[in-house]
Design a protein around this motif. Structure first.
Motif, PDB file in Angstrom:
ATOM      1  N   ALA A 257       0.825  -1.216   0.000  1.00  0.00           N
ATOM      2  CA  ALA A 257       0.000   0.000   0.000  1.00  0.00           C
ATOM      3  C   ALA A 257       0.853   1.257   0.000  1.00  0.00           C
ATOM      4  CB  ALA A 257      -0.935  -0.012   1.204  1.00  0.00           C
ATOM      5  N   SER A 261      -1.498   3.131  -3.184  1.00  0.00           N
ATOM      6  CA  SER A 261      -2.448   3.566  -2.151  1.00  0.00           C
ATOM      7  C   SER A 261      -1.988   4.792  -1.381  1.00  0.00           C
ATOM      8  CB  SER A 261      -2.739   2.408  -1.182  1.00  0.00           C
ATOM      9  OG  SER A 261      -3.326   1.321  -1.873  1.00  0.00           O
ATOM     10  N   ILE A 308      -6.670   4.256  -0.947  1.00  0.00           N
ATOM     11  CA  ILE A 308      -7.211   3.388  -1.996  1.00  0.00           C
ATOM     12  C   ILE A 308      -8.273   4.132  -2.800  1.00  0.00           C
ATOM     13  CG2 ILE A 308      -8.647   1.345  -2.399  1.00  0.00           C
ATOM     14  CD1 ILE A 308      -7.132  -0.020  -0.093  1.00  0.00           C
ATOM     15  N   SER A 311      -6.646   6.751  -4.989  1.00  0.00           N
ATOM     16  CA  SER A 311      -5.751   6.256  -6.032  1.00  0.00           C
ATOM     17  C   SER A 311      -6.454   6.082  -7.380  1.00  0.00           C
ATOM     18  CB  SER A 311      -5.137   4.918  -5.594  1.00  0.00           C
ATOM     19  OG  SER A 311      -6.099   3.865  -5.605  1.00  0.00           O
TER      20      SER A 311
END
Length: 472
Positions: A257, A261, A308, A311
């Protein structure tokens, strides 16, 4: 606006001072670091393009999310928000948090790989292959040949060569292949994407042999963007929709991540098989932390969940890709040999073409990265012979066909002006490339992932890296 660099879709609310050093100071820092850019202190680096992993700038919403983190040891509400974000955007039913991507690689490898296993993939990545080998597996590169040609303009150089994959399946037997390792995008090839059509064909082939596909999803959002831009039939889809379709063709994924992310730490393993998920949760408890935090604080899970969602925002991913392309165009226009097409997260300079007179065992990419830092204070990453490590059978250095330095752009961190400075630095070193008439040799070489902690010395006493600095 045609031909101009587009404005970033954000404004600056806080700044961080960058260290400005002299050449003499950089020469001292380089010597103290054993001529390994990995060992430089950040306080000695002006523009840091070593990695885009965990070096991104978080948004105001991510910082706000930190304050809502639930730090309960078991069953924290932050985990459930995190789990929902992964399920909604990537589609995997079972989500196991880890402290970062290599934690997920470790759990997956321990669960699936045994001595004698063979793992095909679209080019190796350093930590992925290390985990596979440490658990007794052998990695096999089944990427298309075009991926190893820096100048080739194939739009999907991350594609798997189906003939290579099928040949390996028949040679070793499907029962000895625990999964196919698919990176999207392919880091070591310069951030090159895999096409949806190719992944669909790989899915069809592996299904016939009952072999799972595991996705390295660290930069899958960037891959989704390239699919939408380059692959017929996907132009009218959203990036979020393409991402879901990409993941739908796989059985699981490891995720850092710290990349797409937009977080500074965190990762996860996502799978569809309930039995594998149970095994992974048990291993996470041993190696990472309880299965509802997996090495992350609650505040980290909140930041990842928000990241997330950000993104896949069209303006975010567009600005990210455009900034990388902007730097690539400047260097290409100046005649610098690069990996083409320009990738999603980095611009990669062909060190073998830049320094063709240096033997591969004198590490042209490591030498070029050291010279770039000395000249401009810009830190790049070596992605060549040093990163490839040694062949476990012969003990000799592996010599990958790609000998690169990677200018890796953190997300939402640097401006257009910084990219101009980087371009000037690379062009300056390229013009002086004939002066780099000797390379580097090991004086300390770790057994695993040597590029992180190795130390070097120049092979010649009068190397340009050691000559007395002349300050204006």
């Amino acid at each position: 606006m045609s031909g101009r660099h587009p404005a970033e879709p954000w404004r600056i609310k806080m700044v961080e001072r960058l260290p400005v050093t002299t050449r003499q100071e950089r020469q001292r820092a380089l010597r103290d670091a054993g001529y390994n850019i990995s060992l430089l202190r950040s306080e000695d680096v002006y523009i840091d393009l070593y990695t885009d992993s965990g070096t991104n700038a978080m948004s105001d919403r991510q910082w706000a999310a930190l304050m809502s983190g639930d730090e309960a040891y078991a069953g924290a509400r932050s985990f459930y928000r995190f789990e929902t974000a992964v399920r909604d955007h990537y589609g995997y039913e079972h989500v196991i948090p880890t402290h970062q991507g290599r934690g997920a690689e470790n759990i997956l490898s321990r669960a699936l790989i045994r001595p004698g296993c063979h793992i095909p993939g679209n080019m190796y990545f350093t930590t992925t292959r290390a985990h596979q080998e440490l658990n007794g597996g052998t990695f096999h590169d089944v990427i298309i040949d075009e991926a190893h040609d820096p100048g080739c303009e194939h739009p999907f150089k991350g594609n798997i060569d189906l003939a290579k994959l099928e040949r390996l399946i028949h040679e070793v037997g499907p029962e000895h292949i625990p999964y196919v390792s698919v990176a999207a995008t392919v880091n070591m090839a310069g951030g090159q994407p895999i096409s949806m059509a190719n992944l669909t064909a790989v899915r069809d082939l592996t299904r016939r042999h009952d072999i799972p596909i595991i996705l390295d999803a660290a930069r899958a959002v960037e891959n989704a963007w390239f699919i939408r831009q380059r692959e017929p039939g996907w132009q009218d889809h959203t990036v979020a929709g393409v991402l879901r379709e990409l993941c739908a063709r796989t059985d699981g994924a490891t995720m850092s991540a710290k990349k797409d992310s937009l977080a500074n730490i965190g990762g996860w393993l996502g799978v569809r098989d309930a039995g594998l998920a149970e095994q992974a949760r048990n291993l996470v408890v041993l190696y990472e932390g309880l299965h509802t935090y997996g090495g992350m604080a609650g505040r980290d899970m909140e930041a990842v969940a928000e990241g997330i969602a950000e993104s896949v925002q069209e303006e975010n991913i567009r600005a990210r890709i455009d900034q990388v392309a902007y730097l690539g165009r400047q260097l290409s226009d100046a005649g610098i040999p690069l990996v083409h097409p320009i990738g999603g997260h980095a611009v990669c300079v062909d060190a073998a073409a830049t320094l063709p007179h240096l033997p591969r065992d004198e590490f042209p990419a490591q030498t070029l990265a050291a010279a770039l830092y000395l000249d401009s204070g810009v830190r790049a990453a070596e992605r060549g012979t040093v990163s490839a490590g040694r062949d476990p059978d012969t003990g000799g250095n592996r010599h990958p066909r790609l000998e690169l330095i990677r200018l890796t752009i953190p997300r939402r961190v640097y401006t257009q002006s910084h990219m101009d400075v980087v371009a000037d630095g690379v062009i300056s070193v390229y013009k002086q490339r004939d002066l780099l008439d000797s390379g580097l040799r090991f004086v300390h070489e770790p057994d695993v992932l040597r590029f992180f902690q190795a130390r070097f010395l120049p092979t010649a006493p009068d190397s340009i890296l050691t000559r007395p600095a002349r300050e204006p």
